[in-house]
Design a protein around this motif. Structure first.
Motif, PDB file in Angstrom:
ATOM      1  N   ALA A  18     141.323 136.559  84.112  1.00 47.31           N
ATOM      2  CA  ALA A  18     142.524 136.884  84.888  1.00 47.31           C
ATOM      3  C   ALA A  18     142.405 136.467  86.346  1.00 47.31           C
ATOM      4  CB  ALA A  18     142.799 138.387  84.802  1.00 47.31           C
ATOM      5  N   SER A  19     141.308 135.820  86.706  1.00 45.46           N
ATOM      6  CA  SER A  19     141.060 135.502  88.122  1.00 45.46           C
ATOM      7  C   SER A  19     140.906 134.017  88.387  1.00 45.46           C
ATOM      8  CB  SER A  19     139.796 136.235  88.599  1.00 45.46           C
ATOM      9  OG  SER A  19     139.919 137.624  88.437  1.00 45.46           O
ATOM     10  N   LEU A  20     141.212 133.168  87.396  1.00 50.55           N
ATOM     11  CA  LEU A  20     141.065 131.729  87.543  1.00 50.55           C
ATOM     12  C   LEU A  20     142.342 131.023  87.107  1.00 50.55           C
ATOM     13  CD1 LEU A  20     137.538 131.122  85.934  1.00 50.55           C
ATOM     14  CD2 LEU A  20     138.056 131.299  88.377  1.00 50.55           C
ATOM     15  N   ASP A  21     142.704 129.954  87.830  1.00 52.69           N
ATOM     16  CA  ASP A  21     143.732 129.061  87.321  1.00 52.69           C
ATOM     17  C   ASP A  21     143.174 128.329  86.106  1.00 52.69           C
ATOM     18  OD1 ASP A  21     145.336 129.842  89.402  1.00 52.69           O
ATOM     19  OD2 ASP A  21     144.848 128.105  90.667  1.00 52.69           O
ATOM     20  N   PRO A  22     144.029 127.899  85.178  1.00 49.70           N
ATOM     21  CA  PRO A  22     143.526 127.254  83.958  1.00 49.70           C
ATOM     22  C   PRO A  22     142.630 126.045  84.206  1.00 49.70           C
ATOM     23  CG  PRO A  22     145.793 127.920  83.644  1.00 49.70           C
ATOM     24  CD  PRO A  22     145.475 128.196  85.085  1.00 49.70           C
ATOM     25  N   ILE A  23     142.892 125.276  85.248  1.00 52.45           N
ATOM     26  CA  ILE A  23     142.030 124.126  85.555  1.00 52.45           C
ATOM     27  C   ILE A  23     140.605 124.589  85.829  1.00 52.45           C
ATOM     28  CG2 ILE A  23     141.534 122.340  87.269  1.00 52.45           C
ATOM     29  CD1 ILE A  23     143.673 121.517  85.335  1.00 52.45           C
ATOM     30  N   TRP A  24     140.473 125.670  86.590  1.00 55.29           N
ATOM     31  CA  TRP A  24     139.133 126.171  86.903  1.00 55.29           C
ATOM     32  C   TRP A  24     138.496 126.844  85.697  1.00 55.29           C
ATOM     33  CZ3 TRP A  24     136.729 124.256  90.823  1.00 55.29           C
ATOM     34  CH2 TRP A  24     137.457 123.767  91.898  1.00 55.29           C
ATOM     35  N   ALA A  25     139.337 127.330  84.763  1.00 53.92           N
ATOM     36  CA  ALA A  25     138.799 127.849  83.504  1.00 53.92           C
ATOM     37  C   ALA A  25     138.177 126.729  82.679  1.00 53.92           C
ATOM     38  CB  ALA A  25     139.902 128.542  82.710  1.00 53.92           C
ATOM     39  N   ILE A  26     138.798 125.548  82.703  1.00 53.16           N
ATOM     40  CA  ILE A  26     138.228 124.391  82.000  1.00 53.16           C
ATOM     41  C   ILE A  26     136.889 124.012  82.615  1.00 53.16           C
ATOM     42  CG2 ILE A  26     138.515 121.911  81.601  1.00 53.16           C
ATOM     43  CD1 ILE A  26     141.497 122.429  81.197  1.00 53.16           C
ATOM     44  N   VAL A  27     136.825 124.000  83.950  1.00 56.07           N
ATOM     45  CA  VAL A  27     135.561 123.674  84.624  1.00 56.07           C
ATOM     46  C   VAL A  27     134.477 124.679  84.225  1.00 56.07           C
ATOM     47  CG1 VAL A  27     134.410 123.442  86.851  1.00 56.07           C
ATOM     48  CG2 VAL A  27     136.742 122.563  86.545  1.00 56.07           C
ATOM     49  N   LEU A  28     134.847 125.962  84.221  1.00 57.17           N
ATOM     50  CA  LEU A  28     133.890 126.990  83.806  1.00 57.17           C
ATOM     51  C   LEU A  28     133.427 126.741  82.377  1.00 57.17           C
ATOM     52  CD1 LEU A  28     132.346 129.646  84.013  1.00 57.17           C
ATOM     53  CD2 LEU A  28     134.491 130.858  83.527  1.00 57.17           C
ATOM     54  N   GLY A  29     134.347 126.402  81.477  1.00 56.47           N
ATOM     55  CA  GLY A  29     133.979 126.133  80.097  1.00 56.47           C
ATOM     56  C   GLY A  29     133.024 124.965  79.968  1.00 56.47           C
ATOM     57  N   LEU A  30     133.274 123.903  80.719  1.00 56.85           N
ATOM     58  CA  LEU A  30     132.389 122.743  80.678  1.00 56.85           C
ATOM     59  C   LEU A  30     130.972 123.109  81.135  1.00 56.85           C
ATOM     60  CD1 LEU A  30     134.791 120.013  82.118  1.00 56.85           C
ATOM     61  CD2 LEU A  30     134.028 120.232  79.733  1.00 56.85           C
ATOM     62  N   ILE A  31     130.892 123.894  82.208  1.00 49.79           N
ATOM     63  CA  ILE A  31     129.585 124.307  82.721  1.00 49.79           C
ATOM     64  C   ILE A  31     128.873 125.191  81.697  1.00 49.79           C
ATOM     65  CG2 ILE A  31     128.410 125.671  84.489  1.00 49.79           C
ATOM     66  CD1 ILE A  31     130.648 124.792  86.430  1.00 49.79           C
ATOM     67  N   ALA A  32     129.603 126.189  81.178  1.00 45.94           N
ATOM     68  CA  ALA A  32     128.982 127.128  80.243  1.00 45.94           C
ATOM     69  C   ALA A  32     128.534 126.433  78.973  1.00 45.94           C
ATOM     70  CB  ALA A  32     129.969 128.250  79.915  1.00 45.94           C
ATOM     71  N   GLY A  33     129.379 125.550  78.430  1.00 45.09           N
ATOM     72  CA  GLY A  33     129.001 124.857  77.201  1.00 45.09           C
ATOM     73  C   GLY A  33     127.754 124.018  77.375  1.00 45.09           C
ATOM     74  N   ALA A  34     127.676 123.281  78.485  1.00 47.93           N
ATOM     75  CA  ALA A  34     126.519 122.418  78.724  1.00 47.93           C
ATOM     76  C   ALA A  34     125.255 123.224  79.003  1.00 47.93           C
ATOM     77  CB  ALA A  34     126.817 121.475  79.888  1.00 47.93           C
ATOM     78  N   VAL A  35     125.368 124.231  79.873  1.00 50.39           N
ATOM     79  CA  VAL A  35     124.188 125.004  80.256  1.00 50.39           C
ATOM     80  C   VAL A  35     123.659 125.819  79.079  1.00 50.39           C
ATOM     81  CG1 VAL A  35     123.323 126.842  81.755  1.00 50.39           C
ATOM     82  CG2 VAL A  35     124.839 125.076  82.686  1.00 50.39           C
ATOM     83  N   CYS A  36     124.553 126.454  78.325  1.00 49.47           N
ATOM     84  CA  CYS A  36     124.108 127.262  77.182  1.00 49.47           C
ATOM     85  C   CYS A  36     123.483 126.391  76.095  1.00 49.47           C
ATOM     86  CB  CYS A  36     125.262 128.075  76.629  1.00 49.47           C
ATOM     87  SG  CYS A  36     125.811 129.420  77.708  1.00 49.47           S
ATOM     88  N   ALA A  37     124.002 125.166  75.922  1.00 48.86           N
ATOM     89  CA  ALA A  37     123.406 124.251  74.944  1.00 48.86           C
ATOM     90  C   ALA A  37     121.966 123.928  75.302  1.00 48.86           C
ATOM     91  CB  ALA A  37     124.229 122.969  74.859  1.00 48.86           C
ATOM     92  N   LEU A  38     121.668 123.900  76.578  1.00 51.87           N
ATOM     93  CA  LEU A  38     120.296 123.674  77.029  1.00 51.87           C
ATOM     94  C   LEU A  38     119.489 124.977  77.038  1.00 51.87           C
ATOM     95  CD1 LEU A  38     121.097 121.276  80.023  1.00 51.87           C
ATOM     96  CD2 LEU A  38     120.200 120.628  77.774  1.00 51.87           C
ATOM     97  N   ALA A  39     120.162 126.092  77.343  1.00 50.93           N
ATOM     98  CA  ALA A  39     119.452 127.371  77.487  1.00 50.93           C
ATOM     99  C   ALA A  39     118.871 127.865  76.177  1.00 50.93           C
ATOM    100  CB  ALA A  39     120.402 128.422  78.067  1.00 50.93           C
ATOM    101  N   ILE A  40     119.477 127.514  75.044  1.00 48.29           N
ATOM    102  CA  ILE A  40     118.951 128.008  73.770  1.00 48.29           C
ATOM    103  C   ILE A  40     117.567 127.426  73.460  1.00 48.29           C
ATOM    104  CG2 ILE A  40     121.248 128.413  72.826  1.00 48.29           C
ATOM    105  CD1 ILE A  40     120.858 125.845  71.155  1.00 48.29           C
ATOM    106  N   GLU A  41     117.167 126.377  74.188  1.00 46.49           N
ATOM    107  CA  GLU A  41     115.829 125.806  73.983  1.00 46.49           C
ATOM    108  C   GLU A  41     114.745 126.614  74.697  1.00 46.49           C
ATOM    109  OE1 GLU A  41     115.284 123.240  72.017  1.00 46.49           O
ATOM    110  OE2 GLU A  41     117.409 122.940  71.578  1.00 46.49           O
ATOM    111  N   LEU A  42     115.163 127.525  75.583  1.00 48.48           N
ATOM    112  CA  LEU A  42     114.173 128.256  76.375  1.00 48.48           C
ATOM    113  C   LEU A  42     113.250 129.105  75.504  1.00 48.48           C
ATOM    114  CD1 LEU A  42     116.350 129.425  79.410  1.00 48.48           C
ATOM    115  CD2 LEU A  42     114.682 127.555  79.347  1.00 48.48           C
ATOM    116  N   LYS A  43     113.763 129.590  74.369  1.00 49.63           N
ATOM    117  CA  LYS A  43     112.928 130.451  73.534  1.00 49.63           C
ATOM    118  C   LYS A  43     111.712 129.711  72.997  1.00 49.63           C
ATOM    119  CE  LYS A  43     115.743 129.810  69.330  1.00 49.63           C
ATOM    120  NZ  LYS A  43     116.633 130.507  68.369  1.00 49.63           N
ATOM    121  N   TYR A  44     111.841 128.402  72.806  1.00 51.15           N
ATOM    122  CA  TYR A  44     110.690 127.623  72.336  1.00 51.15           C
ATOM    123  C   TYR A  44     109.709 127.348  73.470  1.00 51.15           C
ATOM    124  CZ  TYR A  44     113.872 126.868  68.440  1.00 51.15           C
ATOM    125  OH  TYR A  44     114.740 127.063  67.391  1.00 51.15           O
ATOM    126  N   LYS A  45     110.231 127.204  74.675  1.00 51.19           N
ATOM    127  CA  LYS A  45     109.357 126.933  75.817  1.00 51.19           C
ATOM    128  C   LYS A  45     108.666 128.196  76.307  1.00 51.19           C
ATOM    129  CE  LYS A  45     111.989 122.930  77.487  1.00 51.19           C
ATOM    130  NZ  LYS A  45     112.735 122.323  78.632  1.00 51.19           N
TER     131      LYS A  45
END
Length: 422
Positions: A294-321
């Motif tokens: 409720a605090s972001l314009d939709p464009i900034w929601a897309i940016v947030l989604g891009l960041i979260a998708g990329a970072v989380c895709a990398l973060a799931i490897e941390l358990k092996y490291k």
């Protein structure tokens, strides 16, 4: 009483309740075939247990009223068993029980989320004991810190928990968590990390050994989660209005962008985009947009989604490291995604974020809220899990884990074909 908004809240509550069976499918598809019943039962067990506890005393702990700042651990004794909430006050926008029902579904899904970190190796009875204690001393109080606030007639805060009302008093702005980035996702993710450490690694834990047995289940579960999440986010406005519509659109935009970002990272990292990656990316985006919808314009929601998708895709490897066995990536998706969404608001929240105002106060209060909940949940979850493990035992025997725990724990099998037993 506004019947339209009452209907809106009840429908949203039903949508959020559907998320727990959706989570059961999502998690069930990710484990091995001989543990699918056990995995899904952890979610359904949470549904039954927390649903009862919420009525008995959970709501009374999560939503006590007061003048000014509510104590971090308080209880409204008149609300035990919901006895004081059965009548609708004159002039109320909706029945109190509509709000009770809506918030009950948040408590249920939050507890169920934790179970993904201990897949394939947890005793059902021990899980139920943990869930009852953790809900009582962690989720219910944290929900009060975040969601419990009342407004005066002039629109100012009249009372509330320290994360909302208290921060507003101390710093001039309160922490923003519209639908549960701290109370739900960081809270559950921190508890999941603690339990993963207490129970230890699965037998043969290493990258590539434990693969999802049923990706269609994972996709079905992700679809049900996304569907229910519209109630989760838009419903948190408690009214069918423009803010709810903004939250609804952002709940489309952010997970869609995160899904794409996850697949791109997966393609570059592993050579192939997968269905499980698509489902996981969507969930990561849903997690990240939850506090911010409720605090972001939709464009900034897309940016947030891009960041979260990329970072989380990398973060799931941390358990092996780092050597912790978070079976179904609750830490990599919910803890990391919740932190991203909560801290992102410090930069890009409309009217108060650092990017718009040049003032870092919003970022400061977001960080305080996020890490306070993380530390509180982790420490208590670890302590509860450790005591259970050292007394009645939390983890099944290694030989039962290898054989598959469905028949050992529940006496059932997920797949029984004619003339064979899976």
């Amino acid at each position: 009483m506004d019947q339209g908004n009452t209907a809106f809240m009840l429908i949203c509550a039903a949508l959020v309740l559907l998320m727990t069976p959706g989570l059961a499918f999502f998690y069930g598809g990710l484990v091995k075939a001989k543990s699918v019943i056990s995995m899904m039962m952890l979610s359904f067990g949470a549904l039954g247990l927390v649903g009862v506890l919420w009525v008995l005393y959970g709501y009374a702990i999560a939503f006590p009223s007061a003048e000014g700042l509510v104590a971090p651990w308080a209880i409204d004794w008149s609300a035990i068993g919901l006895q004081s909430l059965l009548e609708t006050p004159e002039g109320a926008a909706y029945p109190p029980l509509a709000f009770v029902a809506f918030q009950a579904t948040f408590a249920i899904i939050t507890v169920a989320l934790v179970s993904g970190a201990i897949a394939d190796r947890a005793k059902f009875g021990s899980w139920m004991i943990f869930a009852a204690i953790w809900a009582t001393i962690v989720y219910f109080p944290v929900a009060s810190w975040v969601f419990n606030f009342g407004l005066a007639e002039d629109g100012s805060f009249a009372y509330g928990g320290w994360i909302t009302y208290g921060m507003q008093e101390w710093f001039g702005v309160g922490a923003i968590d519209f639908a549960g980035g701290t109370a739900v996702h960081i809270n559950a993710g921190a508890a999941a990390l603690a339990l993963a450490l207490v129970l230890g690694k699965r037998v043969g834990f290493q990258k590539g050994v434990h693969v999802p047995h049923n990706p269609p289940f994972v996709l079905l579960g992700a679809g049900l989660l996304w569907f229910g999440w519209f109630g989760f986010n838009a419903g948190s406005e408690l009214a069918a209005d423009g803010t709810a519509a903004l939250a609804f659109v952002n709940t489309i935009a952010a997970p869609a962008a995160a899904l794409l970002a996850w697949l791109v990272v997966e393609k570059f990292k592993d050579g192939k985009p997968t269905s499980v990656g698509a489902a996981s990316g969507a969930v990561a985006g849903l997690v990240a947009i939850t506090p911010a919808c409720a605090s972001l314009d939709p464009i900034w929601a897309i940016v947030l989604g891009l960041i979260a998708g990329a970072v989380c895709a990398l973060a799931i490897e941390l358990k092996y490291k780092w050597g912790f066995d978070d079976s179904l990536d609750v830490v990599g998706i919910h803890l990391v995604g919740g932190l991203i969404g909560t801290l992102y608001l410090g930069f890009f929240a409309s009217t108060t974020g650092l990017f718009w105002t040049g003032n870092g106060t919003q970022l400061l209060v977001q960080a305080i809220a996020a890490f306070a909940v993380l530390i509180y949940s982790f420490v208590l979850a670890y302590a509860i899990g450790w005591v259970i493990q050292k007394t009645i035992g939390f983890r099944v025997k290694n030989e039962d884990e290898v054989a598959g725990i469905d028949t050992v724990v529940h006496g059932e099998e997920g797949y029984v074909l004619e003339g064979t037993r899976a």
